[in-house]
Design a protein around this motif. Structure first.
Motif, PDB file in Angstrom:
ATOM      1  N   GLU A  68       0.843  -1.191   0.000  1.00 29.88           N
ATOM      2  CA  GLU A  68       0.000   0.000   0.000  1.00 29.88           C
ATOM      3  C   GLU A  68       0.878   1.241   0.000  1.00 29.88           C
ATOM      4  O   GLU A  68       2.021   1.208   0.442  1.00 29.88           O
ATOM      5  CB  GLU A  68      -0.893   0.008   1.252  1.00 29.88           C
ATOM      6  CG  GLU A  68      -2.050  -0.977   1.135  1.00 29.88           C
ATOM      7  CD  GLU A  68      -2.678  -1.276   2.493  1.00 29.88           C
ATOM      8  OE1 GLU A  68      -2.548  -0.440   3.413  1.00 29.88           O
ATOM      9  OE2 GLU A  68      -3.277  -2.359   2.614  1.00 29.88           O
ATOM     10  N   GLU A  69       0.320   2.308  -0.501  1.00 31.27           N
ATOM     11  CA  GLU A  69       1.023   3.591  -0.489  1.00 31.27           C
ATOM     12  C   GLU A  69       1.317   3.984   0.951  1.00 31.27           C
ATOM     13  O   GLU A  69       0.465   3.849   1.832  1.00 31.27           O
ATOM     14  CB  GLU A  69       0.132   4.678  -1.114  1.00 31.27           C
ATOM     15  CG  GLU A  69       0.268   4.797  -2.610  1.00 31.27           C
ATOM     16  CD  GLU A  69       1.697   5.066  -3.057  1.00 31.27           C
ATOM     17  OE1 GLU A  69       2.322   6.017  -2.548  1.00 31.27           O
ATOM     18  OE2 GLU A  69       2.198   4.309  -3.917  1.00 31.27           O
ATOM     19  N   ASN A  70       2.501   4.438   1.191  1.00 29.40           N
ATOM     20  CA  ASN A  70       2.795   4.881   2.537  1.00 29.40           C
ATOM     21  C   ASN A  70       3.355   6.288   2.518  1.00 29.40           C
ATOM     22  O   ASN A  70       2.882   7.115   1.761  1.00 29.40           O
ATOM     23  CB  ASN A  70       3.680   3.862   3.239  1.00 29.40           C
ATOM     24  CG  ASN A  70       2.853   2.657   3.667  1.00 29.40           C
ATOM     25  OD1 ASN A  70       1.911   2.805   4.421  1.00 29.40           O
ATOM     26  ND2 ASN A  70       3.173   1.504   3.149  1.00 29.40           N
ATOM     27  N   SER A  72       5.708   9.507   1.773  1.00 23.14           N
ATOM     28  CA  SER A  72       6.642   9.959   0.746  1.00 23.14           C
ATOM     29  C   SER A  72       7.981  10.190   1.434  1.00 23.14           C
ATOM     30  O   SER A  72       8.057  10.289   2.662  1.00 23.14           O
ATOM     31  CB  SER A  72       6.150  11.262   0.122  1.00 23.14           C
ATOM     32  OG  SER A  72       6.200  12.287   1.104  1.00 23.14           O
TER      33      SER A  72
ATOM     34  N   SER B  24       2.782  -2.664   5.350  1.00 24.75           N
ATOM     35  CA  SER B  24       2.436  -2.898   3.942  1.00 24.75           C
ATOM     36  C   SER B  24       3.360  -2.157   2.982  1.00 24.75           C
ATOM     37  O   SER B  24       3.028  -1.955   1.824  1.00 24.75           O
ATOM     38  CB  SER B  24       0.985  -2.487   3.705  1.00 24.75           C
ATOM     39  OG  SER B  24       0.853  -1.114   4.010  1.00 24.75           O
ATOM     40  N   CYS B  25       4.557  -1.750   3.464  1.00 21.77           N
ATOM     41  CA  CYS B  25       5.506  -1.079   2.576  1.00 21.77           C
ATOM     42  C   CYS B  25       6.113  -2.079   1.595  1.00 21.77           C
ATOM     43  O   CYS B  25       6.248  -3.253   1.911  1.00 21.77           O
ATOM     44  CB  CYS B  25       6.627  -0.437   3.385  1.00 21.77           C
ATOM     45  SG  CYS B  25       6.029   0.864   4.450  1.00 21.77           S
ATOM     46  N   SER B  26       6.514  -1.567   0.441  1.00 22.98           N
ATOM     47  CA  SER B  26       7.096  -2.421  -0.602  1.00 22.98           C
ATOM     48  C   SER B  26       8.484  -2.920  -0.203  1.00 22.98           C
ATOM     49  O   SER B  26       9.252  -2.229   0.463  1.00 22.98           O
ATOM     50  CB  SER B  26       7.204  -1.623  -1.905  1.00 22.98           C
ATOM     51  OG  SER B  26       8.031  -2.304  -2.808  1.00 22.98           O
ATOM     52  N   SER B  35      11.705   5.844   0.530  1.00 26.92           N
ATOM     53  CA  SER B  35      10.442   6.014  -0.182  1.00 26.92           C
ATOM     54  C   SER B  35       9.521   4.806   0.023  1.00 26.92           C
ATOM     55  O   SER B  35       8.366   4.828  -0.371  1.00 26.92           O
ATOM     56  CB  SER B  35      10.685   6.241  -1.678  1.00 26.92           C
ATOM     57  OG  SER B  35      11.334   5.117  -2.237  1.00 26.92           O
ATOM     58  N   HIS B  36      10.049   3.697   0.609  1.00 26.61           N
ATOM     59  CA  HIS B  36       9.201   2.545   0.941  1.00 26.61           C
ATOM     60  C   HIS B  36       9.119   2.447   2.464  1.00 26.61           C
ATOM     61  O   HIS B  36       9.574   1.475   3.054  1.00 26.61           O
ATOM     62  CB  HIS B  36       9.784   1.240   0.392  1.00 26.61           C
ATOM     63  CG  HIS B  36      10.084   1.266  -1.077  1.00 26.61           C
ATOM     64  ND1 HIS B  36       9.231   1.839  -1.988  1.00 26.61           N
ATOM     65  CD2 HIS B  36      11.127   0.800  -1.799  1.00 26.61           C
ATOM     66  CE1 HIS B  36       9.742   1.709  -3.205  1.00 26.61           C
ATOM     67  NE2 HIS B  36      10.899   1.088  -3.119  1.00 26.61           N
ATOM     68  N   CYS B  38       6.950   3.622   6.326  1.00 23.90           N
ATOM     69  CA  CYS B  38       5.713   4.060   6.975  1.00 23.90           C
ATOM     70  C   CYS B  38       6.049   4.295   8.452  1.00 23.90           C
ATOM     71  O   CYS B  38       7.173   4.002   8.883  1.00 23.90           O
ATOM     72  CB  CYS B  38       4.630   3.001   6.823  1.00 23.90           C
ATOM     73  SG  CYS B  38       4.928   1.533   7.806  1.00 23.90           S
ATOM     74  N   ASN B 145      14.383   1.882   3.569  1.00 21.47           N
ATOM     75  CA  ASN B 145      13.595   1.078   2.625  1.00 21.47           C
ATOM     76  C   ASN B 145      13.657  -0.405   2.977  1.00 21.47           C
ATOM     77  O   ASN B 145      12.706  -1.139   2.770  1.00 21.47           O
ATOM     78  CB  ASN B 145      14.124   1.260   1.191  1.00 21.47           C
ATOM     79  CG  ASN B 145      13.644   2.562   0.581  1.00 21.47           C
ATOM     80  OD1 ASN B 145      12.794   3.250   1.147  1.00 21.47           O
ATOM     81  ND2 ASN B 145      14.191   2.912  -0.566  1.00 21.47           N
TER      82      ASN B 145
END
Ligand SMILES: [Zn+2]
Lengths: 97, 478
Positions: A68-70, A72, B24-26, B35-36, B38, B145
């Motif tokens: 999911e988008e988190n 920036s 749920s970060c990539s 940038s990935h 939370c 990341n």
């Protein structure tokens, strides 16, 4: 478990807490009191009793493997004291001897 | 004094999930720094973990592939330490109730290496030291990341008795995890990392000697070399009556030595305590069995099958199953060209050479099983010679073009036309009267020379068996 000044100072160091001489003394007494109170539980025979992880029977909730988008990069770094090249800038990691 | 080497390995492997293990970060490699991320994987207060089901499935699959017992209940702990790449100042890991215990890996000599445990944990972020190394760096930069990607740690029993065994254990482990599609196992991207514990003891002794822990091992070769160095170093210490110091040592690839890392006083005091934000993980027996039933044929089983089904020997079958992709490529080729030993030879020698010089894996190259099979058919039916086949292979490897088309386009077909060969033989014999005379006086080398001349005239295209036959006949008639 017995607590003494050395243990308190060691734990403070592990937790990166700076405590004064007086505080070390004070915490030694206070923690010793708390631990002595908790020691009372040892009077019970817990042979064959599983540790209670939660007072209510619960198990891990699993999430699906979905990205999911988190935050920036800008948001992620917003509260950082120092930033360079999109990264958190941190002081020297190993002190020189 | 004769010493026995005792080695145990700890391997960390990143799980191939799309999202991180507790958020749920990539998990994508690379990308803009930070940038990935939370609030959870940045360690911000109040953010809570939720376990990724796929991470549990992959960890379970890995454990089953390694022959472990997967436990119905396992729990998570916090491992506490301060380091800039660990934003919450604790790592969520498993401690006294790991996911799985008691597996094994069987080496090619039949010896088994025990696996103590397989447990899940979260990856740390990545530090970029601004200087030659961490000691020289005035400051460091942190990218989170990677923070929170799911890992499994695989701990071996101290059953490994030599650096070579350690290397083979790692190769087998990597192959198993790749076959099970648990992880990419790319050491260069850090998705597989290895630390080694090593000690020496008097042969016959049951007690373990003092161990050192080796870090910064960036390839399987580095693991082997660092262990070899450490065997030498520790045995010299012991022979001179000294004592091995228990410490962590770092491998210096350029200098080929290990040296002690600066010890931190608080090292190894992680104050583990139960993770209050995660409830125990309960796995249903049915789910574990479902995962077990989906396990693919694992490398060792596949090697044994290759020996039985295709008549390969131990060594060749080992090479053919070294990666799943190579084994699949091999079987696909054999299906189209059912001469298993011939296919294995071409893959082990010529294809391997091309892979090495282009630094590719078989699946990254343009070579296709149908093209290798077609090439081998062209050799078998005499259309091209073995040496021309190598040239055609190089081209097909580089371009993905069909061997037939390469042979046509470049006029590489072997000359098997008897009439045409007779003419060439006649002209060669005429031009080399001395060799003909030598042949008549029984000098065997002369025939070879004349065959060479025919090859030269035909740019290697003459069918060698036919050339030999015609040349002999021709010379006898002279
Ligand atoms: Zn996250």
């Amino acid at each position: 478990m017995s607590i003494n000044r050395e243990v308190v100072e060691h734990v403070a160091k592990l937790a990166k807490l700076a405590i004064s001489e007086e505080e070390a003394e004070q915490f030694t007494n206070e923690i010793a009191g708390i631990l002595a109170y908790a020691e009372k539980l040892n009077a019970l025979d817990t042979t064959g009793v599983d540790p209670l992880i939660s007072p209510v029977p619960m198990q891990a909730v699993l999430r699906d493997d979905i990205v999911e988008e988190n935050l920036s990069q800008q948001e992620a770094l917003a509260a950082a004291p120092e930033v360079q090249d999109g990264m958190f800038k941190v002081p020297r990691i190993i002190e020189e001897e | 004094m004769d010493y026995e080497v005792v080695i145990g390995l700890e391997v960390h492997v990143e799980l191939k999930t799309k999202a991180k293990i507790f958020c749920s970060c990539s998990t994508a490699f690379g990308g803009e720094p930070n940038s990935h991320v939370c609030p959870f994987c940045l360690g911000l207060p109040g953010a809570l973990p939720v376990l990724n089901k796929k991470a549990v499935e992959l960890a379970t699959r890995a454990a089953l592939a390694l022959g472990c017992t997967v436990h119905k209940t396992s729990t998570f702990h916090r491992k506490n330490y301060f380091y800039p790449d660990l934003p919450a100042a604790y790592q969520i890991s498993q401690y006294d109730k790991p996911l799985a215990t008691g597996g094994k890996i069987t080496l090619s000599n039949g010896k088994t290496i025990g696996i103590t445990r397989v447990h899940m944990e979260a990856e740390a972020g990545k530090s970029l030291h601004q200087g030659d190394d961490i000691l020289a760096a005035e400051y460091s930069l942190e990218d989170f990341n990677r923070s929170g990607i799911g890992l499994i740690e695989i701990v071996s029993e101290p059953d490994i008795r030599s650096p070579e065994e350690a290397k083979e254990y790692l190769e087998q482990l990597k192959a198993i995890l790749q076959y099970a599609e648990v992880s990419d196992c790319k050491m260069e991207e850090g998705s597989l990392r290895c630390d080694a514990n090593i000690s020496l003891r008097k042969r016959g002794s049951k007690e373990l000697g003092t161990k050192t822990e080796l870090k910064n091992l960036n390839s399987f070769r580095a693991v082997e070399r660092a262990l070899e160095y450490e065997v030498q170093r520790q045995s010299e210490v012991l022979k001179s009556g000294g004592e091995v110091v228990q410490e962590t040592r770092t491998w210096d690839e350029a200098r080929g030595i290990t040296s002690p890392m600066r010890s931190k006083e608080e090292a190894e005091d992680y104050r583990y305590f139960p993770e209050p934000d995660l409830m125990p993980l309960e796995l249903e027996e049915g789910w574990i069995e479902e995962i077990r039933s989906q396990l693919p044929e694992l490398p060792r089983d596949r090697a044994l099958r290759f020996q039985e089904e295709y008549g390969l020997n131990e060594y060749d079958s080992g090479l053919m199953v070294s990666t799943k992709e190579m084994a699949d490529f091999y079987e696909a080729t054999v299906k189209l060209f059912p001469e298993p030993k011939e296919v294995a030879n071409w893959l082990m020698v010529e294809v391997q050479r091309l892979l090495r010089s282009s630094e590719q894996e078989i699946q990254e190259s343009k070579l296709l099983p149908e093209n290798l099979a077609q090439l081998l058919k062209l050799v078998k039916d005499g259309t091209i010679s073995g040496s021309v086949a190598k040239t055609v292979l190089e081209e097909s490897f580089a371009t993905g073009e069909e061997p037939k088309k390469i042979v046509e386009a470049k006029g590489l077909s072997q000359i098997s036309d008897e009439g045409q060969l007779r003419e060439i033989v006649a002209s060669v014999v005429e031009a080399n009267p001395k060799s003909v005379a030598d042949y008549k006086t029984g000098k065997g080398k002369a025939l070879g020379f004349l065959v060479g001349q025919v090859m030269k005239q035909t740019r290697g295209m003459a069918n060698p068996q036919l050339t030999n036959k015609i040349l002999k006949e021709y010379l006898e008639q002279q």
